[in-house]
Design a protein around this motif. Sequence first.
Motif, mmCIF file in Angstrom:
data_model
loop_
_atom_site.group_PDB
_atom_site.id
_atom_site.type_symbol
_atom_site.label_atom_id
_atom_site.label_comp_id
_atom_site.label_asym_id
_atom_site.label_seq_id
_atom_site.Cartn_x
_atom_site.Cartn_y
_atom_site.Cartn_z
ATOM 1 N N ASP A 120 0.835 -1.198 0.000
ATOM 2 C CA ASP A 120 0.000 0.000 0.000
ATOM 3 C C ASP A 120 0.873 1.254 0.000
ATOM 4 O OD1 ASP A 120 0.340 0.819 3.076
ATOM 5 O OD2 ASP A 120 0.097 -1.363 2.922
ATOM 6 N N LEU A 121 0.235 2.396 -0.203
ATOM 7 C CA LEU A 121 0.961 3.658 -0.279
ATOM 8 C C LEU A 121 1.657 4.012 1.025
ATOM 9 C CD1 LEU A 121 1.587 6.247 -1.969
ATOM 10 C CD2 LEU A 121 -0.430 7.251 -0.907
ATOM 11 N N LEU A 122 1.000 3.791 2.160
ATOM 12 C CA LEU A 122 1.623 4.128 3.443
ATOM 13 C C LEU A 122 2.886 3.315 3.650
ATOM 14 C CD1 LEU A 122 1.696 5.667 6.061
ATOM 15 C CD2 LEU A 122 0.112 3.997 7.054
ATOM 16 N N SER A 123 2.854 2.038 3.312
ATOM 17 C CA SER A 123 4.068 1.222 3.425
ATOM 18 C C SER A 123 5.173 1.772 2.525
ATOM 19 C CB SER A 123 3.762 -0.229 3.034
ATOM 20 O OG SER A 123 2.895 -0.834 3.976
ATOM 21 N N THR A 124 4.784 2.216 1.335
ATOM 22 C CA THR A 124 5.765 2.817 0.423
ATOM 23 C C THR A 124 6.380 4.065 1.038
ATOM 24 O OG1 THR A 124 4.581 1.972 -1.514
ATOM 25 C CG2 THR A 124 6.090 3.813 -1.871
ATOM 26 N N LEU A 125 5.534 4.914 1.649
ATOM 27 C CA LEU A 125 6.026 6.141 2.261
ATOM 28 C C LEU A 125 6.988 5.832 3.414
ATOM 29 C CD1 LEU A 125 2.727 8.230 2.353
ATOM 30 C CD2 LEU A 125 4.731 8.670 0.920
ATOM 31 N N ILE A 126 6.660 4.815 4.194
ATOM 32 C CA ILE A 126 7.537 4.433 5.309
ATOM 33 C C ILE A 126 8.891 3.962 4.797
ATOM 34 C CG2 ILE A 126 7.853 2.699 7.121
ATOM 35 C CD1 ILE A 126 4.804 2.872 7.597
ATOM 36 N N GLY A 127 8.881 3.270 3.656
ATOM 37 C CA GLY A 127 10.120 2.709 3.126
ATOM 38 C C GLY A 127 10.921 3.654 2.246
ATOM 39 N N LEU A 128 10.358 4.817 1.918
ATOM 40 C CA LEU A 128 11.068 5.753 1.048
ATOM 41 C C LEU A 128 12.383 6.192 1.671
ATOM 42 C CD1 LEU A 128 8.256 8.173 -0.197
ATOM 43 C CD2 LEU A 128 9.441 6.432 -1.533
ATOM 44 N N THR A 129 13.386 6.298 0.837
ATOM 45 C CA THR A 129 14.669 6.809 1.309
ATOM 46 C C THR A 129 15.364 7.528 0.167
ATOM 47 O OG1 THR A 129 16.729 6.257 2.438
ATOM 48 C CG2 THR A 129 15.971 4.723 0.739
ATOM 49 N N ASP A 130 16.262 8.414 0.523
ATOM 50 C CA ASP A 130 16.998 9.188 -0.469
ATOM 51 C C ASP A 130 18.367 9.482 0.127
ATOM 52 O OD1 ASP A 130 16.671 11.132 -3.001
ATOM 53 O OD2 ASP A 130 17.765 12.195 -1.425
ATOM 54 N N GLU A 131 19.390 9.406 -0.716
ATOM 55 C CA GLU A 131 20.749 9.626 -0.212
ATOM 56 C C GLU A 131 20.902 10.994 0.439
ATOM 57 O OE1 GLU A 131 23.699 8.944 -3.144
ATOM 58 O OE2 GLU A 131 23.218 6.815 -3.428
ATOM 59 N N GLU A 132 20.230 11.977 -0.134
ATOM 60 C CA GLU A 132 20.348 13.338 0.393
ATOM 61 C C GLU A 132 19.370 13.596 1.529
ATOM 62 O OE1 GLU A 132 19.781 17.983 -1.120
ATOM 63 O OE2 GLU A 132 19.812 16.325 -2.573
ATOM 64 N N ASP A 133 18.146 13.083 1.411
ATOM 65 C CA ASP A 133 17.084 13.444 2.343
ATOM 66 C C ASP A 133 16.770 12.398 3.396
ATOM 67 O OD1 ASP A 133 16.625 15.917 1.098
ATOM 68 O OD2 ASP A 133 15.460 14.932 -0.471
ATOM 69 N N GLY A 134 17.331 11.223 3.280
ATOM 70 C CA GLY A 134 17.064 10.191 4.273
ATOM 71 C C GLY A 134 15.656 9.641 4.159
ATOM 72 N N ARG A 135 14.993 9.476 5.312
ATOM 73 C CA ARG A 135 13.632 8.939 5.345
ATOM 74 C C ARG A 135 12.681 9.976 5.938
ATOM 75 N NH1 ARG A 135 13.269 3.461 4.504
ATOM 76 N NH2 ARG A 135 15.232 2.292 4.566
ATOM 77 N N LEU A 136 11.396 9.748 5.739
ATOM 78 C CA LEU A 136 10.396 10.600 6.369
ATOM 79 C C LEU A 136 10.391 10.344 7.868
ATOM 80 C CD1 LEU A 136 7.431 10.139 3.859
ATOM 81 C CD2 LEU A 136 8.780 12.209 4.186
ATOM 82 N N SER A 137 10.327 11.418 8.634
ATOM 83 C CA SER A 137 10.241 11.283 10.084
ATOM 84 C C SER A 137 8.843 10.847 10.479
ATOM 85 C CB SER A 137 10.568 12.621 10.754
ATOM 86 O OG SER A 137 9.529 13.564 10.490
ATOM 87 N N ASN A 138 8.705 10.440 11.743
ATOM 88 C CA ASN A 138 7.381 10.062 12.232
ATOM 89 C C ASN A 138 6.402 11.231 12.119
ATOM 90 O OD1 ASN A 138 8.028 7.391 13.006
ATOM 91 N ND2 ASN A 138 9.060 8.174 14.826
#
Length: 407
Positions: free
Chosen positions: A210-228
């Motif tokens: 699902d989309l929420l799982s995708t958002l939790i797993g998103l990562t970027d070398e510059e930006d890292g991950r989404l915070s809680n």
Amino acid sequence: MDIEARTYPFTRHTPFEMPEEFAWLREHRPIAQVRLATGDAAWLITRYEDVRTALTDPRFSRTINREGAARVDTGFQADADSPVFNFGGSISEPPGHTRWRRLVNQAFTARHAESMRPAVAAHTDALLDELQGAGGFDLMADYAYQLPIRVICDLLGLEQTARPEFSALAAQITRRDFTSSFVEFGQALQAIGRYAIGLIVRKRQNLGDDLLSTLIGLTDEEDGRLSNEELVSTVILLLMAGYESTAVQLGNAFYALFRDPSQMRRLREEPALTGQAVEEILRYAQMGTGYAIAKFTTEDVELSGGTVPAGSTVFVSLASANRDEKVFGEDADRFDVGRGCAHRQTAFGYGPHYCLGAALARVEMQEGIARMLHRFPDLRFDGPDLDGVPLASNLFTFYPAELPVRI
């Protein structure tokens, strides 16, 4: 017309009839000083060209009053003295917004929205199956509000057993008016924030597709991950924009079609026009009241209609831009599902704050309108007078409170 002697926002009687002030301003005073009901002065921008500039130029800033922001106990903070969630605070302006947007753009794509079309169609057909034998129903409560919440539940990967509770909480946040106290709204926001926290915790332990799982797993070398905090903000934004806005816009779509049977007939006869018709509905029957979110100028800005001084409070009228005769023709106040330039409408905004869910909203509206018209060829308004349809507003949105129909 002495516009400075008038207060803003202007009176609007239906979702389709623009206050007469807008046309006059576009022609004579496209950047006008107005006075708010509070007595404060502001500037109002009404021309399409200037509206686009104000939405994309970084000199027009969207600032958040962090002191007045909603506070939600997230439970994520180790420090018990500051366990707060500042709704939107971390994603409202650069650099926080730039980082957040760069991450979430990976998930909110047109391709992803299109991949959801079969699921949206299935939800639409299921709703129509439920309504088939009713004879009549309230198109707002029984259809317009039902379709987007089912889609949101899919996006969040909610189990069927969890959906009723979530839907009830979502209704407290979105299906509201301003006769309720802001304390009650704050309590509802707290509740949905706590629900989102629990959902995120569960998802982290068992990611799905699902989309929420995708958002939790998103990562970027510059930006890292989404915070809680950013994840909770995103869930609430999904509700505020993806649920309420789509529901209201669906209601306005059918209200506009009932008011102009020739356009409804044309859409039935030419279903290939559905995509074009949705753009025209977004332009002509936009859900907004005309009262926009304020922006603030960080320096003098020269526009086609004059200069907005630095340090000004500015209101950008998407509704007026959508009726600009220089863009949409001299008949811009007429509803035309075949209008060729309707795709230029401003309902989703422009620039860095362009609506994340625009592509999915389009899919929901296209399926929701086309399938309803196909399934119920005799769909008609079931009331004494279309002009007497009760209208609701929560300051920013304007829509039928109810829309009784027969099939």
